[in-house]
Motif scaffolding. Structure first.
Motif, PDB file in Angstrom:
ATOM      1  N   THR A 260      -5.301  -7.700   0.174  1.00  0.00           N
ATOM      2  CA  THR A 260      -6.699  -8.147   0.196  1.00  0.00           C
ATOM      3  C   THR A 260      -7.156  -8.588  -1.203  1.00  0.00           C
ATOM      4  OG1 THR A 260      -7.522  -5.920  -0.179  1.00  0.00           O
ATOM      5  CG2 THR A 260      -7.298  -6.612   2.114  1.00  0.00           C
TER       6      THR A 260
ATOM      7  N   CYS B 191      -5.373  -1.934  -0.121  1.00  0.00           N
ATOM      8  CA  CYS B 191      -4.254  -2.796   0.217  1.00  0.00           C
ATOM      9  C   CYS B 191      -4.220  -4.014  -0.710  1.00  0.00           C
ATOM     10  CB  CYS B 191      -4.428  -3.231   1.663  1.00  0.00           C
ATOM     11  SG  CYS B 191      -3.296  -4.487   2.162  1.00  0.00           S
TER      12      CYS B 191
ATOM     13  N   PHE C  65       0.854  -1.201   0.000  1.00  0.00           N
ATOM     14  CA  PHE C  65       0.000   0.000   0.000  1.00  0.00           C
ATOM     15  C   PHE C  65       0.881   1.239   0.000  1.00  0.00           C
ATOM     16  CE2 PHE C  65       0.121  -2.064   4.185  1.00  0.00           C
ATOM     17  CZ  PHE C  65       0.751  -1.099   4.968  1.00  0.00           C
TER      18      PHE C  65
ATOM     19  N   CYS D 280      -0.860  -5.621  11.317  1.00  0.00           N
ATOM     20  CA  CYS D 280      -0.569  -4.434  10.511  1.00  0.00           C
ATOM     21  C   CYS D 280      -0.979  -3.168  11.264  1.00  0.00           C
ATOM     22  CB  CYS D 280      -1.325  -4.555   9.184  1.00  0.00           C
ATOM     23  SG  CYS D 280      -1.277  -3.118   8.145  1.00  0.00           S
ATOM     24  N   LYS D 281      -2.192  -3.186  11.797  1.00  0.00           N
ATOM     25  CA  LYS D 281      -2.676  -2.009  12.526  1.00  0.00           C
ATOM     26  C   LYS D 281      -1.855  -1.778  13.789  1.00  0.00           C
ATOM     27  CE  LYS D 281      -7.360  -1.673  10.819  1.00  0.00           C
ATOM     28  NZ  LYS D 281      -7.559  -0.260  10.598  1.00  0.00           N
TER      29      LYS D 281
ATOM     30  N   TYR E 220       7.703  -4.884   8.074  1.00  0.00           N
ATOM     31  CA  TYR E 220       6.441  -5.457   7.596  1.00  0.00           C
ATOM     32  C   TYR E 220       6.667  -6.807   6.910  1.00  0.00           C
ATOM     33  CZ  TYR E 220       1.567  -5.182   6.241  1.00  0.00           C
ATOM     34  OH  TYR E 220       0.223  -5.418   6.138  1.00  0.00           O
TER      35      TYR E 220
ATOM     36  N   ASN F 289      -3.743 -11.111   4.293  1.00  0.00           N
ATOM     37  CA  ASN F 289      -3.707  -9.797   4.942  1.00  0.00           C
ATOM     38  C   ASN F 289      -3.637  -9.936   6.463  1.00  0.00           C
ATOM     39  OD1 ASN F 289      -6.299 -10.923   4.218  1.00  0.00           O
ATOM     40  ND2 ASN F 289      -7.275  -9.161   5.145  1.00  0.00           N
ATOM     41  N   PRO F 290      -2.553  -9.489   7.049  1.00  0.00           N
ATOM     42  CA  PRO F 290      -2.378  -9.640   8.500  1.00  0.00           C
ATOM     43  C   PRO F 290      -2.923  -8.394   9.210  1.00  0.00           C
ATOM     44  CG  PRO F 290      -0.372  -8.797   7.533  1.00  0.00           C
ATOM     45  CD  PRO F 290      -1.390  -8.819   6.435  1.00  0.00           C
ATOM     46  N   CYS F 291      -4.237  -8.135   9.087  1.00  0.00           N
ATOM     47  CA  CYS F 291      -4.771  -6.817   9.464  1.00  0.00           C
ATOM     48  C   CYS F 291      -4.472  -6.411  10.903  1.00  0.00           C
ATOM     49  CB  CYS F 291      -6.266  -6.761   9.187  1.00  0.00           C
ATOM     50  SG  CYS F 291      -6.591  -6.712   7.419  1.00  0.00           S
TER      51      CYS F 291
HETATM   52  S1  SF4 Z   1      -3.326  -2.121   5.091  1.00  0.00           S
HETATM   53 FE1  SF4 Z   1      -5.384  -2.501   5.877  1.00  0.00          FE
HETATM   54  S2  SF4 Z   1      -6.131  -4.233   4.666  1.00  0.00           S
HETATM   55 FE2  SF4 Z   1      -3.900  -4.186   4.413  1.00  0.00          FE
HETATM   56  S3  SF4 Z   1      -3.152  -5.564   5.976  1.00  0.00           S
HETATM   57 FE3  SF4 Z   1      -3.114  -3.481   6.837  1.00  0.00          FE
HETATM   58  S4  SF4 Z   1      -5.058  -3.310   7.918  1.00  0.00           S
HETATM   59 FE4  SF4 Z   1      -5.241  -5.065   6.550  1.00  0.00          FE
END
Ligand code: SF4
Length: 329
Positions: A207, A204, A45, A98-99, A77, A93-95
């Motif tokens: 996904t 992203c 992203f 990631c957050k 990451y 996607n490791p949401c």
């Molecule tokens: S950018 Fe958004 S969709 Fe992609 S992994 Fe991170 S939280 Fe999930």
């Protein structure tokens, strides 16, 4: 990864480029507070900004009057993606991780700059999982941002943060938006005379089922893919090799070929037809796989019916050619 800035902000904001994060920042700026926004990028992203960070930040400043810094999270990451502590979503996607990674990074910045709050454009209930109230609370806990993390668009539905309790931020001027609808945000944007805001972007790449599958293939090996590997996966036809971190990619069209040539560095073999225009092939692997890459290149070119096709290759400063002979009927 602490950006150099001239004046410490009172509030840090995560900038996703979407309307919600712009609104969240504007709401806080309108209370007279100095906000500095951060945009995180990885090959999945925001990577189109890589190499043009200053230009992008200038554009955001002139369009929205938002001070912005870009932080590239790629190294951390890509390691996290091998084994995210909280697992993967529907694709690769490791949401949650990631957050947590982004908010933890923002918390470090907030501590460094002594900022009172971290603002995001999240809206309760907007996304089925990550913006559920209980998930939002869990993410706060795991990123150690409880009391610090403020979502101005939904703040009235959430527990007051320290900045609201201290009176630095006036809770009364925050909002109670929830759900997937976009009408309240659009109405607020109109009220704020924000007209040229971006439409929801592709978001992203992890996904995207097709792309996520390619990434997952590379991660079957213990070695962590490089940013260049992952950027190459965005184009062309993908053929994994026996060693799952190796691959062949064949451009589908002119744009793919241009992007592949722009992206591949001296670590990859680059192949093309010697005697006619056609696709570009990229090989990540050993020299012994050159005939296979050349054969795939032939099959996806106008030379597919020719009995003998010469393919040229280069790899860093090394170069050569090979001829593919097709068995006759
Ligand atoms: S950018 Fe958004 S969709 Fe992609 S992994 Fe991170 S939280 Fe999930």
């Amino acid at each position: 990864m602490i950006p150099q800035i001239t004046e410490k902000p009172q509030v840090i904001a995560l900038f996703s480029q979407g309307l919600d994060s712009i609104l969240a920042i504007k709401i806080i700026q309108q209370q007279g507070l100095k906000v500095h926004a951060i945009k995180f990028i990885t090959p999945f992203f925001g990577y189109e900004i890589k190499g043009h960070e200053a230009k992008f930040c200038d554009q955001v400043k002139s369009t929205y009057a938002i001070d912005l810094s870009i932080i590239d999270l790629t190294d951390d990451y890509l390691h996290m993606l091998a084994a995210p502590q909280y697992g993967y979503g529907k694709n690769f996607n490791p949401c949650l991780d990631c957050k947590i990674m982004m908010l933890s990074q923002a918390r470090i910045l907030a501590e460094t700059w002594q900022a009172a709050s971290i603002v995001t454009g999240e809206v309760v209930g907007q996304r089925p999982f990550s913006q559920r109230r209980d998930t939002m609370r869990r993410i706060e806990k795991l990123s150690l941002t409880e009391g610090l993390l403020l979502r101005p668009l939904s703040a009235k539905l959430l527990t007051p943060t320290k900045a609201e309790e201290s009176g630095l931020i006036d809770r009364e001027q925050l909002f109670d938006f929830s759900g997937r609808g976009r009408k309240p945000q659009i109405a607020l944007a109109e009220k704020m005379k924000l007209t040229n805001y971006p439409t929801p972007a592709g978001g992203c790449l992890l996904t995207d089922p097709g792309f996520a599958k390619r990434v997952k293939t590379l991660y079957q090996e213990a070695e962590i893919p490089t940013a260049t590997d992952l950027n190459l996966l965005k184009f062309g036809r993908f053929y994994p090799l026996d060693k799952a971190s190796d691959f062949i990619i064949i451009g589908r069209h002119h744009d793919d070929n241009q992007q592949l040539l722009k992206t591949a560095d001296h670590n990859y073999f680059i192949l093309h037809l010697a005697d006619m225009a056609g696709p570009i092939a990229i090989l990540k692997g050993n020299k012994k796989e050159l005939p296979l890459a050349a054969e795939k290149l032939r099959r996806h070119s106008k030379a597919k019916n020719l009995r003998s096709v010469k393919v040229e290759w280069r790899h860093g400063s090394e170069s050569g050619s090979l001829t593919i002979e097709t068995a006759q009927d």
